[in-house]
Write a protein that holds these residues in place. Structure first.
Motif, PDB file in Angstrom:
ATOM      1  N   LEU A 133       7.983 -12.919  43.834  1.00  0.00           N
ATOM      2  CA  LEU A 133       7.122 -13.512  44.705  1.00  0.00           C
ATOM      3  C   LEU A 133       6.362 -12.807  45.628  1.00  0.00           C
ATOM      4  CD1 LEU A 133       9.105 -16.790  44.965  1.00  0.00           C
ATOM      5  CD2 LEU A 133       7.486 -16.173  43.184  1.00  0.00           C
ATOM      6  N   ARG A 137       2.529 -16.550  48.906  1.00  0.00           N
ATOM      7  CA  ARG A 137       2.830 -17.505  47.676  1.00  0.00           C
ATOM      8  C   ARG A 137       3.464 -18.844  48.085  1.00  0.00           C
ATOM      9  NH1 ARG A 137       4.074 -17.346  42.056  1.00  0.00           N
ATOM     10  NH2 ARG A 137       4.230 -19.680  41.457  1.00  0.00           N
ATOM     11  N   VAL A 143       9.523 -22.266  41.428  1.00  0.00           N
ATOM     12  CA  VAL A 143       9.712 -20.813  41.474  1.00  0.00           C
ATOM     13  C   VAL A 143      10.949 -20.467  42.391  1.00  0.00           C
ATOM     14  CG1 VAL A 143       7.286 -20.361  41.558  1.00  0.00           C
ATOM     15  CG2 VAL A 143       8.417 -20.821  43.689  1.00  0.00           C
TER      16      VAL A 143
END
Length: 248
Positions: A133, A137, A143
């Motif tokens: 990442l 982000r 995620v």
């Protein structure tokens, strides 16, 4: 010769007692060292109850798993037999991660004070990155994934609740599998430059509320300047959505 006895105390001192008694006396006379096995068991219980209890609770209230790695004194050190010892943690020491534990002899032919390195690992569920990442982000459950990690590996708290992170973004890159910790996040921004904000000032027996215009971004927990009626500028701490706590 009588075996050493420890001064009763709080859990920190008891934790130290177990650690130090298991290793610090390696250089002392053999007849002063009690059986290590029961002490190791008591040590684990204390660490589970206190070091583990200080961790962020995992899913379904799962308790952290604690492992203790003990260092050793310099082999050249030889400690004189001691009838009464006092273990202690140096000021500011937290019983997690890499620590240094002190032990001093209070009753013996020779008074001594030594330090022993130790590492306390606390394993529990925390969020990790499911892929690499980049900074900036935005975080979401998609995620992130839960995994068992060493919560005590860094001072910054490991995070466990993905839902609470919606809208937050990364301040630095996160590699796949790396633990997400508080210092990886950008501060939450409660308002932007030029927005109208509420000013709150509280003290013993009074509370004052007014409004003003933010002269800087309202980052959570950080100082921001606000212009109020008449052009006067005051400083406060961004605490919530469009809310500033005035510094008195």
């Amino acid at each position: 010769m009588s075996k050493p006895r420890f001064i009763p105390g709080d859990w920190r001192r008891t934790l130290c007692a177990g650690l130090m008694l298991l290793c610090a006396l390696r250089g002392a006379a053999a007849d002063t060292t009690p059986d290590a096995a029961p002490l190791a068991g008591r040590l684990t219980e204390w660490v589970q109850a206190h070091a583990g209890g200080a961790a962020v609770a995992g899913p379904a209230g799962r308790r952290p798993r604690v492992e203790v790695s003990l260092g050793a004194l310099d082999e050249r050190i030889r400690l004189a037999p001691c009838l009464r010892m006092e273990p202690y943690l140096p000021p500011g020491t937290r019983p997690w991660g890499r620590i240094r534990i002190g032990l001093r002899c209070l009753e013996g032919a020779t008074r001594w004070n030594v330090y022993l390195p130790a590492t306390v690992r606390v394993f529990g569920q925390a969020l990790t990155a499911s892929a690499d990442l980049a900074p900036g982000r935005a975080l979401s459950a998609e995620v992130l994934r839960l995994a068992e990690v060493d919560l005590a590996a860094e001072a910054s708290p490991a995070l466990v609740d993905a839902d609470a992170l919606r809208g937050r973004s990364l301040a630095r890159p996160l590699a796949a599998g790396q633990v997400l910790r508080e210092h990886h996040l950008r501060p939450r921004q409660w308002f932007g430059v030029g927005e109208t904000v509420r000013l709150l000032a509280q003290g013993r027996g009074f509370a004052i509320r007014s409004e003003g215009r933010a002269l800087g971004p309202g980052l959570d927990g950080q100082t921001v300047r606000v212009m109020v009626e008449g052009g006067r500028v005051v400083s406060g701490i961004a605490r919530a959505e469009r809310t500033v706590e005035v510094l008195l």
